[in-house]
Design an enzyme around this catalytic site. Structure first.
Site, PDB file in Angstrom:
ATOM      1  N   GLY A  67       0.765  -1.246   0.000  1.00 38.41           N
ATOM      2  CA  GLY A  67       0.000   0.000   0.000  1.00 38.41           C
ATOM      3  C   GLY A  67       0.788   1.283   0.000  1.00 38.41           C
ATOM      4  N   GLU A  89       4.276  -6.441   2.307  1.00 38.11           N
ATOM      5  CA  GLU A  89       4.326  -6.945   0.926  1.00 38.11           C
ATOM      6  C   GLU A  89       4.032  -5.819  -0.060  1.00 38.11           C
ATOM      7  OE1 GLU A  89       1.671 -10.208   1.446  1.00 38.11           O
ATOM      8  OE2 GLU A  89      -0.100  -8.933   1.359  1.00 38.11           O
ATOM      9  N   GLY A 135       4.003  -3.752  -3.494  1.00 39.01           N
ATOM     10  CA  GLY A 135       4.001  -4.030  -4.926  1.00 39.01           C
ATOM     11  C   GLY A 135       4.427  -2.772  -5.665  1.00 39.01           C
ATOM     12  N   ARG A 136       3.529  -1.773  -5.635  1.00 41.14           N
ATOM     13  CA  ARG A 136       3.766  -0.524  -6.353  1.00 41.14           C
ATOM     14  C   ARG A 136       5.124   0.110  -6.016  1.00 41.14           C
ATOM     15  NH1 ARG A 136      -0.695   2.622  -7.910  1.00 41.14           N
ATOM     16  NH2 ARG A 136      -1.879   1.596  -6.269  1.00 41.14           N
ATOM     17  N   ARG A 162      -5.402   2.783 -15.814  1.00 42.15           N
ATOM     18  CA  ARG A 162      -5.533   3.458 -14.512  1.00 42.15           C
ATOM     19  C   ARG A 162      -6.198   4.844 -14.604  1.00 42.15           C
ATOM     20  NH1 ARG A 162      -1.986   4.792 -11.398  1.00 42.15           N
ATOM     21  NH2 ARG A 162      -2.977   4.101  -9.479  1.00 42.15           N
ATOM     22  N   CYS A 219     -11.402   3.005 -29.480  1.00 41.04           N
ATOM     23  CA  CYS A 219     -12.613   3.589 -30.033  1.00 41.04           C
ATOM     24  C   CYS A 219     -13.578   4.061 -28.969  1.00 41.04           C
ATOM     25  CB  CYS A 219     -13.297   2.571 -30.933  1.00 41.04           C
ATOM     26  SG  CYS A 219     -12.315   2.277 -32.385  1.00 41.04           S
ATOM     27  N   GLU A 220     -13.112   4.908 -28.103  1.00 37.78           N
ATOM     28  CA  GLU A 220     -14.055   5.576 -27.208  1.00 37.78           C
ATOM     29  C   GLU A 220     -13.425   6.844 -26.654  1.00 37.78           C
ATOM     30  OE1 GLU A 220     -14.426   2.059 -24.409  1.00 37.78           O
ATOM     31  OE2 GLU A 220     -14.360   3.709 -22.973  1.00 37.78           O
ATOM     32  N   TYR A 270       0.850  -1.846 -12.082  1.00 34.89           N
ATOM     33  CA  TYR A 270      -0.552  -1.918 -12.494  1.00 34.89           C
ATOM     34  C   TYR A 270      -0.796  -1.310 -13.876  1.00 34.89           C
ATOM     35  CZ  TYR A 270      -0.891  -3.010  -7.546  1.00 34.89           C
ATOM     36  OH  TYR A 270      -0.705  -3.578  -6.314  1.00 34.89           O
TER      37      TYR A 270
END
Ligand code: LLP
Length: 436
Positions: A258, A293, A295-296, A333, A364-365, A394
């Protein structure tokens, strides 16, 4: 809207990023124009030295037992790198477990997470003998109780289980990435923990090795973790007061991941070391083994995405749309969370960025926006290499094939070498699962 129009702030770049004499960025001793030419664009580039440095910092800050949360970015090379640097690997599905094991990570170094692990996934975890299974519900405990007896002869000590606690703590982050509040699909409520402990103590072939909780992601205020560790320590005291055959040699308390990272020039995030020191300062050393733990914080800043600018469309009086050759398929994201990014042009890293543009993808949006209010140098033009830094977490791991856009390749750069770690998808890959 970005406040200033100065050059990209260098703290958003990987640690081995250097601006060459002609203004071009190189990372790990490899120029970005060379990388784009060799591997094409879009391209994910990771500074391998930066990745290793973050793993080493995590290890020295938290001690052995710290895990890399592989959901942030997973491939065989990354699993191998984190393992080689001494980290355990947090896997949150049978798929992540498979990649880690395929990369040669010993299963004993894996921590298996998930709020809805299937019986097959649990069976596989027992077969491998993973380091620990983090139990998230009573239904999961029931599934484990069915499986565990088949493995009693295999491991004298039994399979280690941890309990995931829903700590009831709200971290100030995006609704979708906060996980610790009471109203959450994750973990067991504090009031049900003793029942879970007694159930585990009464089961054959398993033992309770610790507790885990996770309060959310992209958290800048490390003091949120103090409340969490206090809660875990109080629970551990209660658990250890329950008489148990053999007692507890060492009990692990994992605060999850986190820790936030800076995505924008005016953001500053605490270091992994500050995070660990803040948490550890709360408790007195004991049999409790405190782990985390991240990640980011391990992979985000190590990675960047190189795109090619394909179209610069100026709508007078409205805005300029700058389209690149990727978009929401390689970085969902911004669309999912409204996450902010910055961009710069590879050939002029230190240029002033006074031109306001909207950086969009090729999907296409209209929602396919990478950076709603970006600033780029005045002379940005078609065929320029546009770089979005801090895409290491991510991004690839949540990439899709929307519009049948192939997922980009990923390279690790180090000491002047670029090594392909995930090949780019081909057009044939776009129908490889089709049955016709
Ligand atoms: N441990 C557990 C149990 C987790 O659920 C997570 C992230 C982590 C560790 C790692 O958290 P980190 O250190 O990376 O913040 N897709 C979102 C982030 C979702 C995080 C989910 N769980 C995003 O792009 O911001």
């Amino acid at each position: 809207m970005l406040a200033n129009s100065g050059p990209i702030s260098h703290h958003l770049l990987p640690m081995n990023a250097v601006v060459e004499e002609d203004g071009m960025l190189s990372v790990g001793g490899v120029r970005l124009d060379y990388l784009a030419h060799t591997f094409g664009t879009p391209l994910f580039v990771y500074d391998e030295g930066h990745l290793r440095n973050r793993c080493r910092e995590a290890l020295s800050a938290w001690g052995t037992g710290v895990a890399y949360a592989s959901k942030a970015f997973m491939c065989k090379a990354m699993a191998r790198l984190a393992y080689d640097e001494g980290m355990r690997i947090d896997v949150a599905s049978g798929g992540e477990m498979h990649v880690a094991v395929s990369a040669g990570v010993p299963p004993s170094r894996l921590i298996f997470h998930g709020n809805n692990k299937s019986e097959q996934e649990l069976l596989r975890a027992f077969e491998y003998g993973v380091g620990s299974i983090v139990v998230d519900s009573f239904d999961e405990l029931r599934r484990i109780a069915k499986i565990a007896p088949q493995f009693i002869d295999r491991r004298a000590s039994g399979q280690a289980l941890m309990l995931r606690i829903n700590p009831g703590i709200e971290a100030h982050t995006h609704e979708f990435v906060k996980t610790g509040q009471v109203d959450s699909k994750f973990g067991l409520s504090i009031s049900s923990i003793m029942e879970a402990v007694r159930a585990i103590n009464g089961m054959e072939g398993v033992f309770l090795s610790g507790m885990h909780s996770h309060i959310g992601s992209q958290i800048f205020n490390v003091h949120h973790f103090e409340e969490e560790i206090r809660m875990l320590v109080d629970l551990a005291d209660d658990i250890m007061a329950i008489p148990k055959e053999g007692g507890y040699d060492e009990f692990e308390l994992c605060v999850g991941g986190g820790l936030g990272v800076a995505y924008l020039s005016d953001e500053r995030a605490p270091s992994i070391t500050e995070w660990a020191e803040t948490v550890k300062a709360v408790i007195t050393p004991s049999r409790l083994h405190i782990t985390a733990e991240p990640g980011r914080a391990i992979v985000a800043t190590a990675g960047m995405t190189i795109y090619s600018v394909g179209t610069v469309k100026d709508i007078p009086g409205v805005r300029t749309y700058l389209s690149v050759d990727g978009g929401m398929s390689d970085n969902p994201r911004p669309v999912l969370y409204g996450s902010g990014y910055e961009a710069f042009i590879a050939r002029e890293v230190n240029a002033e960025r006074s031109r306001p543009v909207r950086v969009v993808g090729k999907h296409c949006e209209s929602g396919d926006i990478l950076i709603a209010d970006a600033r780029l140098p005045e002379d940005v033009s078609v065929d320029d290499l546009l770089v979005v830094p801090v895409t290491g977490a991510y991004g690839y791991s949540m990439a899709s094939n929307y519009n049948k856009v192939p997922r980009p390749p990923v390279v690790f750069v180090s000491s002047g070498d670029a090594r392909l770690v995930i090949r780019g998808e081909s057009l044939d890959d776009m129908c490889r699962l089709d049955v016709l």
